[in-house]
Design an enzyme around this catalytic site. Structure first.
Site, PDB file in Angstrom:
ATOM      1  N   LYS A 123       0.872  -1.201   0.039  1.00 13.58           N
ATOM      2  CA  LYS A 123      -0.048   0.062  -0.137  1.00 13.58           C
ATOM      3  C   LYS A 123       0.976   1.304   0.021  1.00 13.58           C
ATOM      4  O   LYS A 123       2.025   1.148   0.246  1.00 13.58           O
ATOM      5  CB  LYS A 123      -0.912   0.080   1.148  1.00 13.58           C
ATOM      6  CG  LYS A 123      -2.096  -0.998   0.993  1.00 13.58           C
ATOM      7  CD  LYS A 123      -3.136  -0.760   2.126  1.00 13.58           C
ATOM      8  CE  LYS A 123      -4.455  -1.536   1.832  1.00 13.58           C
ATOM      9  NZ  LYS A 123      -5.473  -1.535   2.797  1.00 13.58           N
ATOM     10  N   ARG A 172      -3.760  -9.751   5.213  1.00 10.69           N
ATOM     11  CA  ARG A 172      -4.221  -9.905   3.874  1.00 10.69           C
ATOM     12  C   ARG A 172      -3.250  -9.365   2.914  1.00 10.69           C
ATOM     13  O   ARG A 172      -2.520  -8.322   3.057  1.00 10.69           O
ATOM     14  CB  ARG A 172      -5.571  -9.224   3.771  1.00 10.69           C
ATOM     15  CG  ARG A 172      -6.177  -8.989   2.254  1.00 10.69           C
ATOM     16  CD  ARG A 172      -7.610  -7.890   2.520  1.00 10.69           C
ATOM     17  NE  ARG A 172      -8.144  -8.014   1.206  1.00 10.69           N
ATOM     18  CZ  ARG A 172      -7.706  -7.343  -0.003  1.00 10.69           C
ATOM     19  NH1 ARG A 172      -6.942  -6.235   0.107  1.00 10.69           N
ATOM     20  NH2 ARG A 172      -8.649  -7.248  -0.805  1.00 10.69           N
TER      21      ARG A 172
END
Length: 288
Positions: free
Chosen positions: A232, A266
């Protein structure tokens, strides 16, 4: 803490922590390496997640990256039907999570394909999809008469585990929101819940790191924690790199999250995350 959830008659434990592999049936996810659209790509990704030790396959058909194109409910369902049919064919016994904010999409995934978990990045309909507040739409929003998000009512009816993600900017706001929303869910009869603090959603770069530094404080809620930081912007912006160059940074933050109590990671890169879990567990066995 020892946690267990029930999914389709099976008990799923989190000791050691689990790895959830991402399968994006989209053309525009922020990390190009995670886009699987053809039958061959979806089948290969399914088998890769399983073979590398992923315990959960998280299937999504609507990119939530900033600036992503809108996807209609019909298109999201069509993409998911294609992807889920392939996943079930290739890995019939796999635990499958479906990443959606739409109640009717959740219903379809559970009733037609036996999806085990619903992963909702909208905090029950608050915000976070393609950078546009869901309150500006009607899909997935709360019932004005009850202030209960439509997704909450749906997952309670479906009786599948539910991942509740926060879009709040601070630890205090996240705790307050989680406390309120889990109370709403329990009042509807929802039993199995997983909390995702929502790294990258509604938070500045600094706020992401402030929340990660205090992640263990969320354990007071007594529910398993999912951490999704894989590749991210909080990583590649901090390092002045790109998503393609963010694997090393991702692994570093995975180790931090695991030491602070994460129950699920995740991830895009399953093998590396599974190795991080094994190494952190090797250290933690000597904690006093």
């Amino acid at each position: 803490m020892e946690y267990q959830i029930q999914t389709n008659g099976r008990l799923l434990g989190f000791n050691p922590p689990l790895v959830m592999g991402i399968l994006n049936a989209t053309p525009d996810s922020f990390y190009s390496g995670s886009r699987q659209q053809t039958e061959k790509q979806i089948a290969e990704r399914t088998l890769q997640i399983v073979s590398q030790g992923g315990a959960i396959i998280d299937v999504g058909a609507f990119s939530t990256r900033p600036g992503a194109a809108e996807v209609s409910q019909a298109d999201e369902m069509a993409r998911l039907r294609t992807a889920l049919s392939i996943v079930r064919r290739e890995a019939a016994e796999a635990i499958v999570s479906v990443d959606t904010f739409r109640p009717e999409v959740a219903r379809m995934a559970v009733e037609e394909y036996g999806a085990n978990i619903i992963n909702d990045v909208s905090e029950g309909g608050l915000t976070g999809v393609a950078g546009v507040p869901l309150s500006d739409r009607r899909e997935g929003t709360a019932d004005d008469a009850t202030d209960v998000p439509a997704m909450f009512s749906m997952v309670a009816k479906l009786q599948v585990p539910y991942i509740l993600m926060s879009v709040q900017p601070t630890l205090r706001d996240t705790l307050l929101s989680f406390a309120h929303k889990t109370e709403q869910l329990r009042a509807l009869g929802q039993k199995d819940m997983i909390l995702d603090p929502g790294f990258g959603f509604g938070k500045s770069l600094q706020q992401n790191y402030e929340l990660l530094a205090q992640l263990e404080k969320l354990n007071v809620l007594g529910l398993p924690l999912l951490v999704g930081v894989s590749r991210k912007s909080m990583i590649f912006r901090q390092l002045c790199t790109t998503p393609d160059e963010a694997l090393n940074g991702t692994t570093a933050l995975h180790a931090v999250a695991l030491m602070k109590g994460a129950s699920i990671l995740r991830v895009h890169d399953v093998r590396e995350a599974v190795e991080a879990v094994k190494l952190v567990e090797a250290v933690r066995q000597f904690e006093k």
